[in-house]
Scaffold this motif. Structure first.
Motif, PDB file in Angstrom:
ATOM      1  N   LEU A  73     109.274 119.838  18.053  1.00  0.00           N
ATOM      2  CA  LEU A  73     108.054 120.584  17.945  1.00  0.00           C
ATOM      3  C   LEU A  73     108.517 122.188  17.465  1.00  0.00           C
ATOM      4  CD1 LEU A  73     105.639 119.444  20.695  1.00  0.00           C
ATOM      5  CD2 LEU A  73     105.637 118.855  18.337  1.00  0.00           C
ATOM      6  N   LYS A  74     109.501 122.487  18.166  1.00  0.00           N
ATOM      7  CA  LYS A  74     109.939 124.090  17.909  1.00  0.00           C
ATOM      8  C   LYS A  74     108.842 125.107  17.901  1.00  0.00           C
ATOM      9  CE  LYS A  74     113.666 122.823  14.813  1.00  0.00           C
ATOM     10  NZ  LYS A  74     114.422 122.987  13.399  1.00  0.00           N
ATOM     11  N   LEU A  75     108.063 125.041  18.952  1.00  0.00           N
ATOM     12  CA  LEU A  75     107.055 126.045  19.323  1.00  0.00           C
ATOM     13  C   LEU A  75     107.553 127.564  19.144  1.00  0.00           C
ATOM     14  CD1 LEU A  75     105.466 123.890  22.256  1.00  0.00           C
ATOM     15  CD2 LEU A  75     104.734 124.035  19.873  1.00  0.00           C
ATOM     16  N   PRO A  76     106.650 128.318  18.821  1.00  0.00           N
ATOM     17  CA  PRO A  76     106.863 129.584  18.793  1.00  0.00           C
ATOM     18  C   PRO A  76     106.870 130.204  20.262  1.00  0.00           C
ATOM     19  CG  PRO A  76     104.803 129.282  17.975  1.00  0.00           C
ATOM     20  CD  PRO A  76     105.408 128.027  18.226  1.00  0.00           C
ATOM     21  N   ALA A  77     107.762 131.249  20.453  1.00  0.00           N
ATOM     22  CA  ALA A  77     107.876 131.947  21.660  1.00  0.00           C
ATOM     23  C   ALA A  77     106.824 133.048  21.928  1.00  0.00           C
ATOM     24  CB  ALA A  77     109.363 132.314  22.021  1.00  0.00           C
ATOM     25  N   PRO A  78     106.534 133.434  23.072  1.00  0.00           N
ATOM     26  CA  PRO A  78     106.850 133.221  24.446  1.00  0.00           C
ATOM     27  C   PRO A  78     106.294 132.033  24.879  1.00  0.00           C
ATOM     28  CG  PRO A  78     105.416 134.731  24.541  1.00  0.00           C
ATOM     29  CD  PRO A  78     105.626 134.510  23.137  1.00  0.00           C
ATOM     30  N   PHE A  79     106.803 131.759  26.138  1.00  0.00           N
ATOM     31  CA  PHE A  79     106.202 130.272  26.861  1.00  0.00           C
ATOM     32  C   PHE A  79     105.568 130.479  28.047  1.00  0.00           C
ATOM     33  CE2 PHE A  79     109.728 129.211  23.937  1.00  0.00           C
ATOM     34  CZ  PHE A  79     109.226 128.428  22.958  1.00  0.00           C
ATOM     35  N   ALA A 102     114.526 120.053  33.951  1.00  0.00           N
ATOM     36  CA  ALA A 102     113.361 120.078  33.341  1.00  0.00           C
ATOM     37  C   ALA A 102     113.468 121.136  32.056  1.00  0.00           C
ATOM     38  CB  ALA A 102     112.123 120.391  34.021  1.00  0.00           C
ATOM     39  N   ASP A 103     113.743 122.286  32.309  1.00  0.00           N
ATOM     40  CA  ASP A 103     113.737 123.360  31.169  1.00  0.00           C
ATOM     41  C   ASP A 103     114.975 122.790  30.204  1.00  0.00           C
ATOM     42  OD1 ASP A 103     111.935 124.761  32.430  1.00  0.00           O
ATOM     43  OD2 ASP A 103     113.116 126.380  33.030  1.00  0.00           O
ATOM     44  N   ASP A 104     116.130 122.351  30.699  1.00  0.00           N
ATOM     45  CA  ASP A 104     117.116 122.111  29.580  1.00  0.00           C
ATOM     46  C   ASP A 104     116.659 121.004  28.763  1.00  0.00           C
ATOM     47  OD1 ASP A 104     118.714 123.882  30.880  1.00  0.00           O
ATOM     48  OD2 ASP A 104     120.014 122.481  32.006  1.00  0.00           O
ATOM     49  N   SER A 116     115.119 130.670  28.074  1.00  0.00           N
ATOM     50  CA  SER A 116     115.214 132.265  28.544  1.00  0.00           C
ATOM     51  C   SER A 116     113.842 132.770  28.029  1.00  0.00           C
ATOM     52  CB  SER A 116     116.485 132.971  28.004  1.00  0.00           C
ATOM     53  OG  SER A 116     116.367 132.965  26.447  1.00  0.00           O
ATOM     54  N   GLN A 117     112.995 132.230  27.077  1.00  0.00           N
ATOM     55  CA  GLN A 117     111.815 132.793  26.402  1.00  0.00           C
ATOM     56  C   GLN A 117     110.795 132.197  27.378  1.00  0.00           C
ATOM     57  OE1 GLN A 117     112.715 131.154  22.674  1.00  0.00           O
ATOM     58  NE2 GLN A 117     113.165 133.010  21.801  1.00  0.00           N
TER      59      GLN A 117
END
Length: 154
Positions: A73-79, A102-104, A116-117
């Motif tokens: 999906l490559k969503l734009p940061a931030p999250f 889960a983050d990984d 990190s975002q």
């Protein structure tokens, strides 16, 4: 622009200036600890390495995401990310130990670019479903979500 494979949600997100979170569920398999959590994993002199159990879990979860068309999906940061994990019994469990894996997984699936975002992390237990749920607010929606939550503390 989001990848068109996002379950037909790309049009919805592109048209809505304050999109709702992306929500998806993953299987009931428990989230194992990553190599960097509580020194889980092996050290072969050149850094930490995840266990075979962790690597197998990652492959199963990536297959689960592929079935849901959530990869790349490559969503734009931030999250802003909220996880709801299944708690099958009353044993003591540490929610914080589940976050790293889960983050990984989100990064490895290329849903987000870098963990990190993530500027807002929330996690909770549920006994309602054997799956675990992931909610991701991204870009301006993440900032709006955080502002909304901060109003609760004023």
């Amino acid at each position: 622009m989001l990848d068109e494979r996002a379950n037909g949600q790309a049009e919805l997100f592109a048209a809505d200036p304050a999109p709702k979170p992306i929500i998806f569920d993953l299987s009931e398999r428990p989230v194992p600890l990553s190599a960097t959590t509580n020194n889980n994993g092996r050290d072969f002199g050149r850094g930490r390495h995840n266990s075979k159990r962790y690597e197998d879990w990652t492959l199963r979860m990536l297959a689960d995401l592929r079935r849901q068309k959530m990869l790349w999906l490559k969503l734009p940061a931030p999250f802003a990310v909220h996880y709801t994990f299944f708690k099958p019994d009353n044993r003591k469990r540490d929610l914080g130990n589940l976050l790293k894996a889960a983050d990984d997984l989100l990064v490895k699936a290329k849903i987000i670019g870098d963990d990190s975002q993530i500027i807002d992390h929330r996690q909770s237990w549920s006994r309602l479903s054997p799956a675990w749920r992931v909610r991701i607010w991204y870009g301006p929606a993440a900032l709006a979500r955080i502002a909304e939550l901060e109003k609760e503390f004023q």
